[in-house]
Motif scaffolding. Structure first.
Motif, short mmCIF file in Angstrom:
data_model
loop_
_atom_site.label_atom_id
_atom_site.label_comp_id
_atom_site.label_asym_id
_atom_site.label_seq_id
_atom_site.Cartn_x
_atom_site.Cartn_y
_atom_site.Cartn_z
N GLN A 183 3.85 1.43 -1.29
CA GLN A 183 4.40 1.51 -2.65
C GLN A 183 3.40 2.16 -3.60
O GLN A 183 3.77 2.95 -4.48
N GLN A 184 2.13 1.81 -3.42
CA GLN A 184 1.08 2.36 -4.26
C GLN A 184 0.98 3.88 -4.12
O GLN A 184 0.78 4.59 -5.10
N LYS A 204 -1.83 -8.20 -5.56
CA LYS A 204 -2.09 -7.59 -4.24
C LYS A 204 -3.44 -8.08 -3.71
O LYS A 204 -3.56 -8.41 -2.53
N TRP A 244 0.05 -6.47 -11.08
CA TRP A 244 0.46 -6.04 -9.74
C TRP A 244 -0.76 -5.95 -8.83
O TRP A 244 -0.76 -6.49 -7.72
N TYR A 245 -1.81 -5.30 -9.31
CA TYR A 245 -3.00 -5.09 -8.48
C TYR A 245 -3.72 -6.42 -8.21
O TYR A 245 -4.17 -6.67 -7.09
N LEU A 259 1.30 1.91 -10.17
CA LEU A 259 1.21 0.48 -9.80
C LEU A 259 -0.24 -0.01 -9.86
O LEU A 259 -0.50 -1.13 -10.28
N ALA A 260 -1.17 0.84 -9.44
CA ALA A 260 -2.58 0.44 -9.46
C ALA A 260 -3.07 0.23 -10.89
O ALA A 260 -4.04 -0.51 -11.11
N GLN A 277 1.79 5.84 -8.07
CA GLN A 277 0.38 5.69 -8.44
C GLN A 277 0.18 4.76 -9.65
O GLN A 277 -0.88 4.16 -9.79
N SER A 279 0.84 -1.21 0.00
CA SER A 279 0.00 0.00 0.00
C SER A 279 0.86 1.25 0.00
O SER A 279 0.55 2.23 -0.69
#
Length: 178
Positions: A120-121, A137, A133-134, A127-128, A125, A118
């Motif tokens: 890192q996110q 997660k 990746w998402y 990454l989302a 931004q 979270s």
């Protein structure tokens, strides 16, 4: 009033290898002089601190090694672990006066990793926007929630441990998933 045995277990994100048991029993029984703790793992073996020669941990009523006689810190977790914990209250002859078992899923290792994702996110931004990746997660979140649900709804340490193993695989192989 006779004793009504009970206990809780807590774990801190800062020290995931340690969890604390707290005796929350009500009532009294003057014959009780000590407790024993059994930590049953999903594979049917018992978890004990290194050097312990029994399958249980002694928890005396007046233990100078704890914050108070109602708590005991157990430094035994190497990863997220589901346990069926049994506490026995014994008399001077080592006869069990009372006993209670409760299942727990200790998840601080992977919850800390999840929080790091979270963070890192927030820092990145984009990454989302990465579907892989998402999704990974979310897989981690689902496994952690599945473990807790197995404990809460069925006291099922086997299903909980399976979910925790899958979560640990994701976090241990972060380079493949995140």
């Amino acid at each position: 009033m006779p004793i009504s045995p009970n206990f809780t277990a807590t774990q801190s994100a800062g020290t995931p290898s340690i969890f604390t048991l707290t005796d929350t029993s009500t009532g009294t029984d003057v014959t009780i002089v000590k407790r024993r703790v059994f930590l049953l793992k999903a594979d049917g073996t018992y978890l004990v601190p290194t050097g312990t020669t029994t399958n249980y941990i002694e928890w005396s009523i007046s233990n100078v090694n704890t914050r108070d006689p109602l708590t005991i810190d157990l430094n035994v977790l190497l990863q997220d672990t589901a346990l069926s914990i049994t506490v026995q209250w014994l008399n001077v002859s080592n006869v069990v006066v009372e006993s209670k078992a409760i299942s727990f899923a200790f998840t601080a290792y992977n919850e800390s990793f999840y929080y790091g994702l979270s963070e890192q996110q927030v820092a990145n931004q984009s990454l989302a926007a990465s579907t892989d990746w998402y999704e990974n997660k979310m897989k981690l979140r689902v496994e952690l929630d599945s473990a807790q649900q197995a404990i809460q709804f069925a006291s099922d340490i086997y299903t909980a441990q399976s979910a925790l193993n899958r979560a640990t695989y994701l976090s241990n192989n972060a380079n493949l998933f995140f």
